[in-house]
Design a protein around this motif. Structure first.
Motif, PDB file in Angstrom:
ATOM      1  N   VAL A   1       0.915  -1.049  -0.064  1.00  0.00           N
ATOM      2  CA  VAL A   1       0.126  -0.115   0.053  1.00  0.00           C
ATOM      3  C   VAL A   1       0.915   1.424   0.224  1.00  0.00           C
ATOM      4  CG1 VAL A   1      -1.551   1.276   1.309  1.00  0.00           C
ATOM      5  CG2 VAL A   1      -1.992  -1.145   1.160  1.00  0.00           C
ATOM      6  N   SER A   2       2.030   1.272   0.742  1.00  0.00           N
ATOM      7  CA  SER A   2       2.916   2.445   0.908  1.00  0.00           C
ATOM      8  C   SER A   2       3.186   2.700  -0.310  1.00  0.00           C
ATOM      9  CB  SER A   2       3.740   2.001   1.833  1.00  0.00           C
ATOM     10  OG  SER A   2       4.795   3.316   2.047  1.00  0.00           O
ATOM     11  N   GLY A   3       3.947   1.885  -1.129  1.00  0.00           N
ATOM     12  CA  GLY A   3       4.328   1.934  -2.431  1.00  0.00           C
ATOM     13  C   GLY A   3       3.552   2.365  -3.457  1.00  0.00           C
ATOM     14  N   GLY A   4       2.426   1.814  -3.394  1.00  0.00           N
ATOM     15  CA  GLY A   4       1.453   2.279  -4.326  1.00  0.00           C
ATOM     16  C   GLY A   4       0.836   3.628  -4.119  1.00  0.00           C
ATOM     17  N   VAL A   5       0.681   4.209  -2.892  1.00  0.00           N
ATOM     18  CA  VAL A   5       0.006   5.337  -2.684  1.00  0.00           C
ATOM     19  C   VAL A   5       1.068   6.397  -2.978  1.00  0.00           C
ATOM     20  CG1 VAL A   5      -1.615   4.708  -0.990  1.00  0.00           C
ATOM     21  CG2 VAL A   5       0.177   5.193  -0.084  1.00  0.00           C
ATOM     22  N   ARG A   6       2.375   5.983  -2.646  1.00  0.00           N
ATOM     23  CA  ARG A   6       3.598   7.012  -2.818  1.00  0.00           C
ATOM     24  C   ARG A   6       3.612   7.280  -4.424  1.00  0.00           C
ATOM     25  NH1 ARG A   6       7.099   4.915   0.289  1.00  0.00           N
ATOM     26  NH2 ARG A   6       7.825   3.009  -1.249  1.00  0.00           N
ATOM     27  N   TYR A   7       3.441   6.340  -5.151  1.00  0.00           N
ATOM     28  CA  TYR A   7       3.356   6.575  -6.611  1.00  0.00           C
ATOM     29  C   TYR A   7       2.238   7.644  -7.057  1.00  0.00           C
ATOM     30  CZ  TYR A   7       2.728   5.705 -11.713  1.00  0.00           C
ATOM     31  OH  TYR A   7       2.703   5.792 -13.107  1.00  0.00           O
ATOM     32  N   LEU A   8       1.004   7.039  -6.424  1.00  0.00           N
ATOM     33  CA  LEU A   8      -0.161   7.723  -6.922  1.00  0.00           C
ATOM     34  C   LEU A   8      -0.204   9.353  -6.389  1.00  0.00           C
ATOM     35  CD1 LEU A   8      -2.875   5.289  -6.210  1.00  0.00           C
ATOM     36  CD2 LEU A   8      -2.139   6.407  -8.360  1.00  0.00           C
ATOM     37  N   GLU A   9       0.491   9.517  -5.239  1.00  0.00           N
ATOM     38  CA  GLU A   9       0.941  10.878  -4.674  1.00  0.00           C
ATOM     39  C   GLU A   9       1.810  11.507  -5.671  1.00  0.00           C
ATOM     40  OE1 GLU A   9       1.345  12.811  -0.265  1.00  0.00           O
ATOM     41  OE2 GLU A   9       2.678  11.048  -0.713  1.00  0.00           O
ATOM     42  N   MET A  10       3.020  11.046  -6.015  1.00  0.00           N
ATOM     43  CA  MET A  10       3.871  11.712  -6.894  1.00  0.00           C
ATOM     44  C   MET A  10       3.252  12.196  -8.080  1.00  0.00           C
ATOM     45  SD  MET A  10       7.499   9.909  -8.516  1.00  0.00           S
ATOM     46  CE  MET A  10       6.275   8.851  -9.479  1.00  0.00           C
ATOM     47  N   ILE A  11       2.410  11.221  -8.677  1.00  0.00           N
ATOM     48  CA  ILE A  11       1.722  11.816  -9.853  1.00  0.00           C
ATOM     49  C   ILE A  11       0.360  12.642  -9.595  1.00  0.00           C
ATOM     50  CG2 ILE A  11       2.712  10.088 -11.403  1.00  0.00           C
ATOM     51  CD1 ILE A  11      -0.035   8.763 -11.433  1.00  0.00           C
ATOM     52  N   ALA A  12       0.376  13.003  -8.397  1.00  0.00           N
ATOM     53  CA  ALA A  12      -1.007  13.992  -7.942  1.00  0.00           C
ATOM     54  C   ALA A  12      -2.190  13.286  -8.273  1.00  0.00           C
ATOM     55  CB  ALA A  12      -0.820  15.244  -8.801  1.00  0.00           C
ATOM     56  N   VAL A  13      -2.498  12.210  -8.064  1.00  0.00           N
ATOM     57  CA  VAL A  13      -3.697  11.410  -7.994  1.00  0.00           C
ATOM     58  C   VAL A  13      -4.250  11.467  -6.843  1.00  0.00           C
ATOM     59  CG1 VAL A  13      -4.884   9.286  -8.828  1.00  0.00           C
ATOM     60  CG2 VAL A  13      -3.051   9.992 -10.402  1.00  0.00           C
ATOM     61  N   VAL A  14      -3.462  10.955  -5.751  1.00  0.00           N
ATOM     62  CA  VAL A  14      -4.273  11.161  -4.507  1.00  0.00           C
ATOM     63  C   VAL A  14      -3.296  12.230  -3.567  1.00  0.00           C
ATOM     64  CG1 VAL A  14      -4.902   8.641  -4.827  1.00  0.00           C
ATOM     65  CG2 VAL A  14      -2.522   9.397  -3.292  1.00  0.00           C
ATOM     66  N   HIS A  15      -3.880  12.444  -2.297  1.00  0.00           N
ATOM     67  CA  HIS A  15      -3.153  13.275  -1.248  1.00  0.00           C
ATOM     68  C   HIS A  15      -3.814  12.665   0.078  1.00  0.00           C
ATOM     69  CE1 HIS A  15      -6.808  15.792  -2.261  1.00  0.00           C
ATOM     70  NE2 HIS A  15      -6.827  15.648  -1.069  1.00  0.00           N
ATOM     71  N   ARG A  16      -2.818  12.858   0.884  1.00  0.00           N
ATOM     72  CA  ARG A  16      -3.058  12.613   2.412  1.00  0.00           C
ATOM     73  C   ARG A  16      -4.158  13.643   2.927  1.00  0.00           C
ATOM     74  NH1 ARG A  16       2.595  10.794   5.213  1.00  0.00           N
ATOM     75  NH2 ARG A  16       3.283  10.852   3.081  1.00  0.00           N
ATOM     76  N   VAL A  17      -4.970  13.112   3.800  1.00  0.00           N
ATOM     77  CA  VAL A  17      -5.696  14.370   4.459  1.00  0.00           C
ATOM     78  C   VAL A  17      -5.859  13.415   6.011  1.00  0.00           C
ATOM     79  CG1 VAL A  17      -7.363  14.839   2.664  1.00  0.00           C
ATOM     80  CG2 VAL A  17      -7.805  12.772   3.928  1.00  0.00           C
ATOM     81  N   SER A  18      -6.250  14.389   6.940  1.00  0.00           N
ATOM     82  CA  SER A  18      -6.515  14.194   8.256  1.00  0.00           C
ATOM     83  C   SER A  18      -7.714  13.524   8.614  1.00  0.00           C
ATOM     84  CB  SER A  18      -6.469  15.365   9.073  1.00  0.00           C
ATOM     85  OG  SER A  18      -4.948  16.047   9.096  1.00  0.00           O
ATOM     86  N   ASP A  19      -7.498  12.414   9.346  1.00  0.00           N
ATOM     87  CA  ASP A  19      -8.760  11.889   9.679  1.00  0.00           C
ATOM     88  C   ASP A  19      -9.093  12.285  11.091  1.00  0.00           C
ATOM     89  OD1 ASP A  19     -10.896   9.919   9.900  1.00  0.00           O
ATOM     90  OD2 ASP A  19      -9.425   8.201  10.069  1.00  0.00           O
ATOM     91  N   PRO A  20     -10.189  13.227  11.055  1.00  0.00           N
ATOM     92  CA  PRO A  20     -10.778  14.015  12.200  1.00  0.00           C
ATOM     93  C   PRO A  20     -11.134  13.065  13.558  1.00  0.00           C
ATOM     94  CG  PRO A  20     -11.904  14.745  10.402  1.00  0.00           C
ATOM     95  CD  PRO A  20     -11.010  13.529   9.984  1.00  0.00           C
ATOM     96  N   GLY A  21     -10.327  13.521  14.606  1.00  0.00           N
ATOM     97  CA  GLY A  21     -10.544  12.736  15.669  1.00  0.00           C
ATOM     98  C   GLY A  21      -9.543  11.411  15.928  1.00  0.00           C
ATOM     99  N   HIS A  22      -8.735  11.252  14.799  1.00  0.00           N
ATOM    100  CA  HIS A  22      -7.639  10.132  14.985  1.00  0.00           C
ATOM    101  C   HIS A  22      -6.071  10.625  14.675  1.00  0.00           C
ATOM    102  CE1 HIS A  22     -11.446   8.335  14.208  1.00  0.00           C
ATOM    103  NE2 HIS A  22     -11.188   7.242  15.000  1.00  0.00           N
ATOM    104  N   ARG A  23      -5.497   9.944  14.882  1.00  0.00           N
ATOM    105  CA  ARG A  23      -3.985  10.245  14.539  1.00  0.00           C
ATOM    106  C   ARG A  23      -3.618   9.730  13.111  1.00  0.00           C
ATOM    107  NH1 ARG A  23       0.187   8.834  18.915  1.00  0.00           N
ATOM    108  NH2 ARG A  23       1.421   9.668  17.305  1.00  0.00           N
ATOM    109  N   ARG A  24      -4.510   8.851  12.613  1.00  0.00           N
ATOM    110  CA  ARG A  24      -4.137   8.300  11.152  1.00  0.00           C
ATOM    111  C   ARG A  24      -4.483   9.148  10.282  1.00  0.00           C
ATOM    112  NH1 ARG A  24      -8.869   4.370  12.317  1.00  0.00           N
ATOM    113  NH2 ARG A  24     -10.636   5.658  11.722  1.00  0.00           N
ATOM    114  N   ARG A  25      -3.877   8.895   9.092  1.00  0.00           N
ATOM    115  CA  ARG A  25      -4.243   9.672   8.008  1.00  0.00           C
ATOM    116  C   ARG A  25      -4.857   8.772   6.935  1.00  0.00           C
ATOM    117  NH1 ARG A  25      -2.280  15.024   8.264  1.00  0.00           N
ATOM    118  NH2 ARG A  25      -0.330  15.177   9.445  1.00  0.00           N
ATOM    119  N   ARG A  26      -5.678   9.539   5.940  1.00  0.00           N
ATOM    120  CA  ARG A  26      -6.577   8.856   5.015  1.00  0.00           C
ATOM    121  C   ARG A  26      -5.811   9.185   3.653  1.00  0.00           C
ATOM    122  NH1 ARG A  26     -10.938   6.688   7.068  1.00  0.00           N
ATOM    123  NH2 ARG A  26     -11.793   6.523   5.137  1.00  0.00           N
TER     124      ARG A  26
END
Length: 157
Positions: A62-87
Motif C-alpha cells: 500500500v505504501s509503495g502504491g500510494v507513494r506512486y499515486l501521490e507523486m503523480i498527483a492522483v491522491v493526497h493525504r488528509v487528516s482523519d478527524p479525531g484520529h492520529r491516522r491519515r487517509r
C-alpha cells in the motif's frame, strides 16, 4: 456489508477487472488497484489499513502504491478527524495529475532522439526509435487539448 454480501463480491470483482485493464494499459498494478479502490469507495478516501484489508495486501505494498499515486498527483493525504491516522483521498479531477505529467513525453522523446542519433541512420532500429520519439512528441502535444476537450464534454453532460 458482510463478506457474504453478493453486492460486495460483485463490486470487488468489477474493481479487480478495472484495475487489471488499467495495468494492461501500462499503469503499475498496485497503484491501479489502489486507484480503483479509492474511486469505488463512497468517501473517495481510505486509510492505509483499509486499503490493505480491501486489497488483501501488505502495508508495504500500500505504501509503495500510494507513494506512486501521490507523486503523480492522483491522491493526497488528509487528516482523519479525531484520529492520529491519515487517509488517502482521491484528488478531484485526479486525471489532471496524470495529464500534468505530459512533460514526461518530451523527456522520453528527447532520450529516444538521442538514441536514434547514435544508431545507423539507414537501419530499422533508427527508424523505429525515431518514429517512437515522434509518437511521444505527438502525444505530449495532444494531452492538454484532450484534457480540455474532456472537461468541456463533461460539463455538457
Amino acid at each position: 456489508m458482510t463478506q457474504d454480501d453478493p453486492r460486495e463480491a460483485r463490486v470487488t470483482e468489477a474493481a479487480e477487472r478495472s484495475a487489471a485493464v488499467l495495468a494492461a494499459l501500462g499503469f503499475p498494478t498496485m497503484p491501479a488497484r489502489i486507484l480503483v479502490a479509492l474511486l469505488s469507495s463512497e468517501s473517495g478516501s481510505l486509510t492505509a489499513a483499509e486499503l490493505g484489508r480491501i486489497l488483501g495486501v501488505s502495508a508495504a505494498a500500500v505504501s509503495g502504491g500510494v507513494r506512486y499515486l501521490e507523486m503523480i498527483a492522483v491522491v493526497h493525504r488528509v487528516s482523519d478527524p479525531g484520529h492520529r491516522r491519515r487517509r488517502w483521498q482521491i484528488a478531484e479531477d485526479w486525471y489532471n495529475g496524470m495529464t500534468s505529467q505530459s512533460g514526461v513525453y518530451d523527456r522520453g522523446a528527447e532520450s529516444l532522439e538521442q538514441l536514434a542519433a547514435v544508431l545507423d541512420p539507414g537501419g530499422a532500429a533508427h527508424a523505429r526509435t525515431a518514429d517512437s520519439a515522434g509518437f511521444l512528441r505527438f502525444v505530449g502535444r495532444r494531452v492538454p487539448a484532450l484534457l480540455q476537450e474532456w472537461k468541456e464534454e463533461r460539463d455538457r453532460s
